[in-house]
Design an enzyme around this catalytic site. Structure first.
Site, short mmCIF file in Angstrom:
data_model
loop_
_atom_site.label_atom_id
_atom_site.label_comp_id
_atom_site.label_asym_id
_atom_site.label_seq_id
_atom_site.Cartn_x
_atom_site.Cartn_y
_atom_site.Cartn_z
N HIS A 1 0.83 -1.22 0.00
CA HIS A 1 0.00 0.00 0.00
C HIS A 1 0.86 1.27 0.00
O HIS A 1 0.44 2.30 0.49
CB HIS A 1 -0.96 0.03 1.20
CG HIS A 1 -1.67 -1.25 1.44
ND1 HIS A 1 -2.88 -1.57 0.88
CD2 HIS A 1 -1.31 -2.35 2.17
CE1 HIS A 1 -3.26 -2.78 1.25
NE2 HIS A 1 -2.33 -3.28 2.03
N GLU B 1 9.89 8.29 -16.92
CA GLU B 1 8.55 8.86 -17.14
C GLU B 1 8.06 8.59 -18.56
O GLU B 1 6.89 8.26 -18.78
CB GLU B 1 8.57 10.38 -16.91
CG GLU B 1 8.64 10.75 -15.45
CD GLU B 1 8.77 12.26 -15.27
OE1 GLU B 1 7.96 12.83 -14.53
OE2 GLU B 1 9.67 12.87 -15.87
N SER C 1 15.05 21.65 -15.97
CA SER C 1 13.88 22.46 -16.28
C SER C 1 14.37 23.79 -16.81
O SER C 1 15.40 24.31 -16.38
CB SER C 1 13.05 22.66 -15.01
OG SER C 1 12.30 23.84 -15.11
N LYS D 1 16.03 21.72 -10.75
CA LYS D 1 15.37 20.46 -11.09
C LYS D 1 16.24 19.49 -11.89
O LYS D 1 17.03 19.87 -12.72
CB LYS D 1 14.12 20.75 -11.93
CG LYS D 1 13.07 21.53 -11.17
CD LYS D 1 12.09 20.62 -10.49
CE LYS D 1 11.23 19.98 -11.54
NZ LYS D 1 10.17 19.19 -10.96
#
Ligand code: ARG
Length: 474
Positions: free
Chosen positions: A170, A304, A291, A297
């Site tokens: 979980h 992804e 970024s 970043k």
């Protein structure tokens, strides 16, 4: 002559050479482009030519094609293949697909012998053969790339066999595990993916050539000869089925959807682990981007993107299932729509596997962070319960006692291993000094020392066993 008649007259002179005999008007220019597949099926030109060479040999063997014609066809096909290879071949939409482009060019080069190649054959059995040959070859590439990734996972599993991290259920810290064990879980998923590709490849390896348009042919063909020369296990058993079903392509897409689903799960974990909040791993810079606006970043683009690409592969599977659904026997033009989903799936799967196989060995574990996270969340609570069971307490009572201990530890903002013996004995008089051995993370993982368990010793054993499996299957 009316303009309409003139148009018809002009059309008649230009109708498609391959099937123009019964046509009195030229194909509408838009329809010609709309129905053509040459822009994408030219990817199979090598397979198409290989199939033609063998078909011609077979026709010659059964005395349907003369020695001279065979020699001309084989030479001509060599030239066509060379022209396509060096980029001088002119693909034509008017010639519709890869099959007719190649045959028409062959005939330009060698004359009438080229027109004899299509004896006893149809584009329907030809295309069914080409796709099988093409997929069969490409699946080998997919499997090789998947195995390269598996090797990388084994290397990482071995190097990090002792590395402790929280295991989750979980997405809540549940019990400590070793990072190597986690990598081996990924290895197993891929092992099943590889076996799915192998299954699908084996079922696909039957030769449809000879089925002709749908009913077979009246020439005395030798299908076994054709099948053998093309490396198939046998000729397909039913001509109608041979030219119509694309279940092998659907199976390939299904295996690919499953593989991508696995890669998407791995991607998700890499994304989570490389976040500042988890900070378990460092992805190599070359697999990330920055970024344009936020200088701090470092984005995990590769995982992804692989996660995102799973969508198109799942979509391709649904496309093919829907394409096939309710098609009456035998060949229908619908089937021309099978190629783009197949090619897109191949490109996506090969690219994703390549990215992963390159990236995985370069992952760096942040051991201290993983260890600290494993200490949070009372991940050795089950070990304490098991300890009490070993001392004679029934498991349900042990569960209850440990539950109370956890409540107290939470109140005092401590880990179970930080509670004093006195406090612990308050929950059960069976607890002794030796309890601290099971409350440590090292003790917890080391105790799960059985086949499939997370103990470092088992991880090392499993790596050796998995490596042998990989080598055996080559
Ligand atoms: N381009 C076609 C395909 O991909 C080849 C077979 C065409 N056969 C036909 N009867 N129109 O399926």
């Amino acid at each position: 002559m009316s303009t309409e008649d003139q148009k018809k007259q002009a059309g008649k002179a230009q109708v498609n050479q391959s099937w123009g005999g019964r046509f009195s008007e030229q194909t509408d220019a838009f329809v010609e482009a709309f129905t053509a597949s040459v822009e994408f099926d030219q990817r199979m030109y090598r397979q198409d030519i290989a199939g033609s060479r063998v078909h011609a040999r077979m026709l010659n063997k059964v005395a349907v094609l003369s020695d001279d014609d065979l020699a001309a066809i084989l030479d001509g096909l060599d030239q066509v293949e060379a022209e396509i290879g060096n980029g001088s071949f002119e693909w034509s939409i008017a010639r519709e697909d890869v099959h007719m482009n190649i045959e028409a060019r062959l005939t330009e080069i060698i004359g009438d012998a080229g027109k004899r190649l299509h004896t006893g054959r149809s584009r329907n059995d030809q295309v069914a053969t080409d796709i099988r040959l093409y997929l069969r070859e490409q699946i080998v590439q997919v499997i090789n790339e998947a195995k390269r990734l598996q090797h990388g996972l084994l290397g990482l599993a071995e190097a990090e066999a002792d590395t402790i991290m929280p295991g989750f259920t979980h997405l809540q810290a549940a019990q400590p595990v070793t990072f190597g064990h986690h990598m081996l879980a990924w290895f197993e998923m891929l092992a099943r993916d590889v076996s799915r590709y192998e299954d699908c490849s084996a079922r696909m390896n039957m030769c449809p050539l000879g089925a002709a348009a749908l009913a077979g042919t009246s020439y005395p063909i030798d299908r076994e000869f054709t099948a053998e020369l093309l490396g198939f296990d046998a000729p397909t058993a039913n001509s109608l089925d041979s030219v119509s079903d694309r279940d092998f392509a659907i199976e390939f897409c299904a295996a690919s959807a499953m593989l991508m689903t696995h890669l998407s799960r791995m991607s998700e974990e890499l994304v989570i682990w490389s976040s500042i909040q988890f900070n378990f791993i460092e992805l190599p810079d070359r697999f990330c981007t920055g970024s344009s606006i936020m200088p701090q970043k470092k984005n995990p683009d590769v995982p992804e993107l692989v996660r995102g690409k799973t969508g198109r592969v799942n979509g391709n599977l649904v496309s093919l299932l829907t394409l096939m659904k309710s098609q009456p026997l035998a060949y229908n033009k619908d089937n021309q729509e099978d190629k783009e989903p197949i090619f897109d799936t191949l490109d996506t799967v090969l690219g994703s596997l390549r990215a992963f196989a390159d990236m995985i060995p370069a992952i760096q574990c942040k051991h201290a962070n993983m260890y600290a996270a494993a200490r949070q969340g009372f991940s050795t609570a089950t070990d304490l319960a098991d300890y009490l069971v070993r001392k004679g307490l029934p498991f349900r009572d042990a569960h209850e006692a440990v539950g109370s201990a956890v409540a107290v530890a939470m109140e005092q903002q401590k880990d179970l291993s930080e509670l004093s013996l006195e406090v612990l004995r308050g929950f059960s008089a069976m607890i002794d000094e030796d309890v601290y051995e099971v409350l440590t993370l090292e003790g917890s993982v080391a105790s799960r020392n059985h086949i499939g368990g997370t103990a470092p010793e088992q991880v090392r054993r499993a790596v050796v066993e998995a490596r042998n499996r990989l080598l055996e299957s080559v």
